[in-house]
Design an enzyme around this catalytic site. Structure first.
Site, mmCIF file in Angstrom:
data_model
loop_
_atom_site.group_PDB
_atom_site.id
_atom_site.type_symbol
_atom_site.label_atom_id
_atom_site.label_comp_id
_atom_site.label_asym_id
_atom_site.label_seq_id
_atom_site.Cartn_x
_atom_site.Cartn_y
_atom_site.Cartn_z
ATOM 1 N N ASP A 90 0.871 -1.176 0.000
ATOM 2 C CA ASP A 90 0.000 0.000 0.000
ATOM 3 C C ASP A 90 0.908 1.226 0.000
ATOM 4 O O ASP A 90 2.107 1.136 0.262
ATOM 5 C CB ASP A 90 -0.911 -0.025 1.229
ATOM 6 C CG ASP A 90 -2.051 0.971 1.120
ATOM 7 O OD1 ASP A 90 -2.185 1.616 0.056
ATOM 8 O OD2 ASP A 90 -2.801 1.121 2.101
ATOM 9 N N ASP A 125 -3.430 7.211 -4.030
ATOM 10 C CA ASP A 125 -4.782 7.658 -4.370
ATOM 11 C C ASP A 125 -5.418 8.342 -3.163
ATOM 12 O O ASP A 125 -4.904 8.273 -2.043
ATOM 13 C CB ASP A 125 -5.637 6.466 -4.813
ATOM 14 C CG ASP A 125 -5.676 5.367 -3.770
ATOM 15 O OD1 ASP A 125 -6.678 5.270 -3.049
ATOM 16 O OD2 ASP A 125 -4.688 4.609 -3.657
ATOM 17 N N ALA A 191 -11.520 2.362 0.029
ATOM 18 C CA ALA A 191 -12.342 3.072 1.028
ATOM 19 C C ALA A 191 -13.631 2.343 1.382
ATOM 20 O O ALA A 191 -14.683 2.957 1.551
ATOM 21 C CB ALA A 191 -12.644 4.491 0.534
ATOM 22 N N CYS A 274 -13.553 -26.215 15.469
ATOM 23 C CA CYS A 274 -12.539 -26.175 14.422
ATOM 24 C C CYS A 274 -11.504 -27.249 14.726
ATOM 25 O O CYS A 274 -11.310 -27.630 15.890
ATOM 26 C CB CYS A 274 -11.893 -24.787 14.414
ATOM 27 S SG CYS A 274 -10.433 -24.616 13.378
ATOM 28 N N CYS A 276 -8.197 -27.035 13.320
ATOM 29 C CA CYS A 276 -6.898 -26.530 12.877
ATOM 30 C C CYS A 276 -5.825 -26.948 13.893
ATOM 31 O O CYS A 276 -6.154 -27.435 14.981
ATOM 32 C CB CYS A 276 -6.941 -25.019 12.706
ATOM 33 S SG CYS A 276 -6.853 -24.080 14.257
ATOM 34 N N CYS A 279 -6.627 -25.413 17.398
ATOM 35 C CA CYS A 279 -7.837 -25.906 18.069
ATOM 36 C C CYS A 279 -7.772 -27.400 18.376
ATOM 37 O O CYS A 279 -8.471 -27.884 19.273
ATOM 38 C CB CYS A 279 -9.063 -25.590 17.212
ATOM 39 S SG CYS A 279 -9.310 -23.824 16.963
#
EC number: 2.4.2.48
Length: 579
Positions: A90, A125, A191, A274, A276, A279
């Site tokens: 950015d 921008d 935005a 979960c 993962c 978890c």
């Protein structure tokens, strides 16, 4: 600088794509975890190992931090972050929106991005927040477009060009059209974080679709600041290819736990829904008892796994033709998301243009909203046209009265509702009418005449139409999976003679002509024109610039995309006139 984007599969207005930047590739839709170069909760190297092939960081923070700036200029950003994937940056626009000013010019930040070796840069921008006065939105956009022209004239790297315009759809479309005229690679929609933070998803739909309507369809679209998994299915269905967010880390710092349906506080959880690595190893109680820093890191890793898993779920839904079903399911996790889903379905023309003509899975009527999916509108409109020539009707439990001779074809036969639809085998002597009706449905008016003298072979096992022939020559195949037609060259020749130019045509240049004739695939860079009514996965006629038939095959792109894409497959050729 190397940059390519090509489409591999699609559903709704979503697409699975391949993005190649400087020799590195990722599959889209994809998310770029945000890296704060001053504070690494999860390292970029760990992100790469988890499967995140692209990250985003803030070049303005690096520029304004002397130690980081010196290292970045000396080592380059990839070594600074110890990351060998695609790095996007950015420009400071987010800080500009939050704090009102930044201490760098547009030219300075672009030149700095090039010096530190980023893969994808962003010019400075002006992000206009939602609901700003129109005069401010117009003035900010004027400055943004001026800076875009400056960036275009000096850049030597792939670059984002953000679509701005606040919550004014006409300004978003205008900005998108102007930026599409310039030489940029990716278009973020800027935005929009304030809209997502306040659950204004309905307004987000208007902003995204207005932007997409003005953008060149061959460029990836990035939804700036979107990183919650509950929004992914809806956003991809709108046509978003890339996401980025620091949410995985910000939520973790606040002891918040991501799920595909929303966010939960760690203190509320007795069980982890979960499996993962985090978890599976710890209980909520164990995480709560950990030191803050360790708990934050583990929650961030869980959040990243959930983000990755949901994007994989979205991609699998695209491959199976089930994206609308996933959107419908996810929309019910929050009333504001449900409102946004209904709003998206109002954009009928935009959605129909991108909706595949056929899908790998059946149409499931999972809700009343399903009857507003673009495949339903298209099927009803085309069926009404076919009914003028083939008035015999049958009663369908989902679609109402439909032409009898379309009852074997997608989506009518391949559909599931509360009541079953009994599919009747063609009676003796009727098979040709099925083929003629499907040709009218699939290729347009008069197409049925190409098969008026056809002999249709029926399958010995099922009694359904299969091979379509005339005078000993193969015209088409009546496909078992969806009841639509795959053309042979003789059938293509007949349609070519019947349908006026440019109907169902993909026009290629002379370089591609000999290859198409021999049955080789057509790539997008060789296409010079196409029928705007072509839809994804349509069976098309490949012709040269003199409208001489070269081949027939299936296109991956719609008519508008065929004219602008410069990389990837355009038509999967089934047969050429010489083979």
């Amino acid at each position: 600088m190397e940059f390519r984007f090509e489409v591999k599969a699609r559903d709704a207005a979503g697409r699975i794509g391949k993005l190649i930047v400087n020799g590195k590739s990722i599959e889209t839709p994809a998310i770029m975890p945000v890296i704060n170069p001053k504070q690494l909760i999860v390292t970029p190297k760990e992100l790469k190992e988890m499967g995140f092939g692209m990250i985003i960081t803030n070049s303005y923070i690096i520029y304004k931090t002397p130690e980081l700036r010196e290292k970045a200029l000396k080592l380059g950003i990839h070594k600074l972050l110890d990351y060998d994937g695609i790095i996007e940056v950015d420009s400071g626009s987010f800080q500009l929106m939050r704090y009102g000013e930044v201490e760098v010019t547009n030219r300075e930040i672009i030149e700095f991005q090039e010096k530190i070796g980023v893969d994808i840069g962003t010019f400075l921008d002006i992000p206009t927040p939602p609901d700003a006065p129109r005069e401010k939105a117009e003035e900010d956009l004027r400055i943004t477009l001026e800076r875009a022209k400056e960036a275009e004239s000096i850049k030597n790297i792939a670059m984002n060009a953000a679509v701005q315009g606040s919550t004014y759809p006409d300004l978003r479309t205008y900005a998108a059209r102007e930026l599409s005229k310039m030489n940029f690679e990716i278009h973020p929609i800027g935005a929009v974080v304030p809209l997502m933070e306040s659950y204004r998803y309905r307004d987000l739909v208007d902003v995204v679709v207005a932007s997409k309507l003005g953008l060149r369809p061959n460029r990836p679209v990035h939804l700036f600041g979107a990183g919650h998994p509950m929004i992914f299915a809806l956003a991809v269905a709108m046509g978003v290819d890339l996401f980025d967010s620091a949410s995985y880390a910000l939520y973790a710092k606040d002891d918040r736990y991501l799920t595909p349906e929303g966010t939960k506080r760690l203190e509320e959880l007795e069980y982890f829904p979960c499996s993962c690595p985090v978890c599976s190893r710890y209980t909520p109680q164990e995480l709560r008892e950990m030191p803050k820093e360790e708990r934050t890191r583990l929650l961030a890793i869980h959040n990243l796994w959930v983000i990755r898993e949901e994007l994989n779920r979205v991609k699998q839904a695209i491959k199976e033709g089930e994206l609308w079903r996933l959107v419908d399911e996810r929309a019910r996790s929050h009333p504001k998301l449900y409102s946004a889903y209904k709003r998206l379905l109002e954009y009928r023309d935009y959605l129909e243009k991108n909706e595949p003509i056929t899908k790998a899975s059946a149409f499931f009527k999972v809700s009343e909203e399903a009857m507003r999916w673009p495949i339903v509108y298209r099927a009803k409109e085309r069926a009404e046209r076919v009914a003028k020539k083939f008035p015999e009707k049958v009663k369908h439990p989902i679609f109402g009265e439909i032409p009898k001779y379309l009852s074997l074809s997608y989506p009518f036969a391949q559909s599931e509702g509360e009541e079953d639809f009994t599919i009747e085998k063609p009676r003796k002597g009727e098979a040709r009418k099925y083929v003629m009706a499907v040709a009218e449905y699939q290729f347009g008016e008069k197409a049925g005449e190409a098969f008026k003298d056809a002999f249709v072979e029926l399958s010995r096992k099922t009694g359904m139409p299969r091979q379509v022939k005339a005078k000993g020559k193969h015209l088409a195949t009546f496909r078992a999976e969806d009841g639509l037609l795959t053309l042979g060259i003789e059938g293509a020749k007949r349609l070519h003679a019947l349908l006026p130019f440019p109907k169902m045509r993909v026009v290629v240049n002379e370089d591609a002509e000999p290859f198409a004739k021999r049955g080789k695939n057509v790539f997008a860079k060789f296409v010079v024109d196409a029928d705007p009514s072509i839809r994804p996965y349509d069976e098309v006629l490949v012709v040269n610039e003199k409208d001489e038939l070269l081949a027939t095959g299936q296109t991956l792109l719609n008519g508008e995309e065929l004219k602008v894409f410069q990389s990837g497959l355009a038509v999967k050729v089934r047969r050429g006139v010489e083979k």
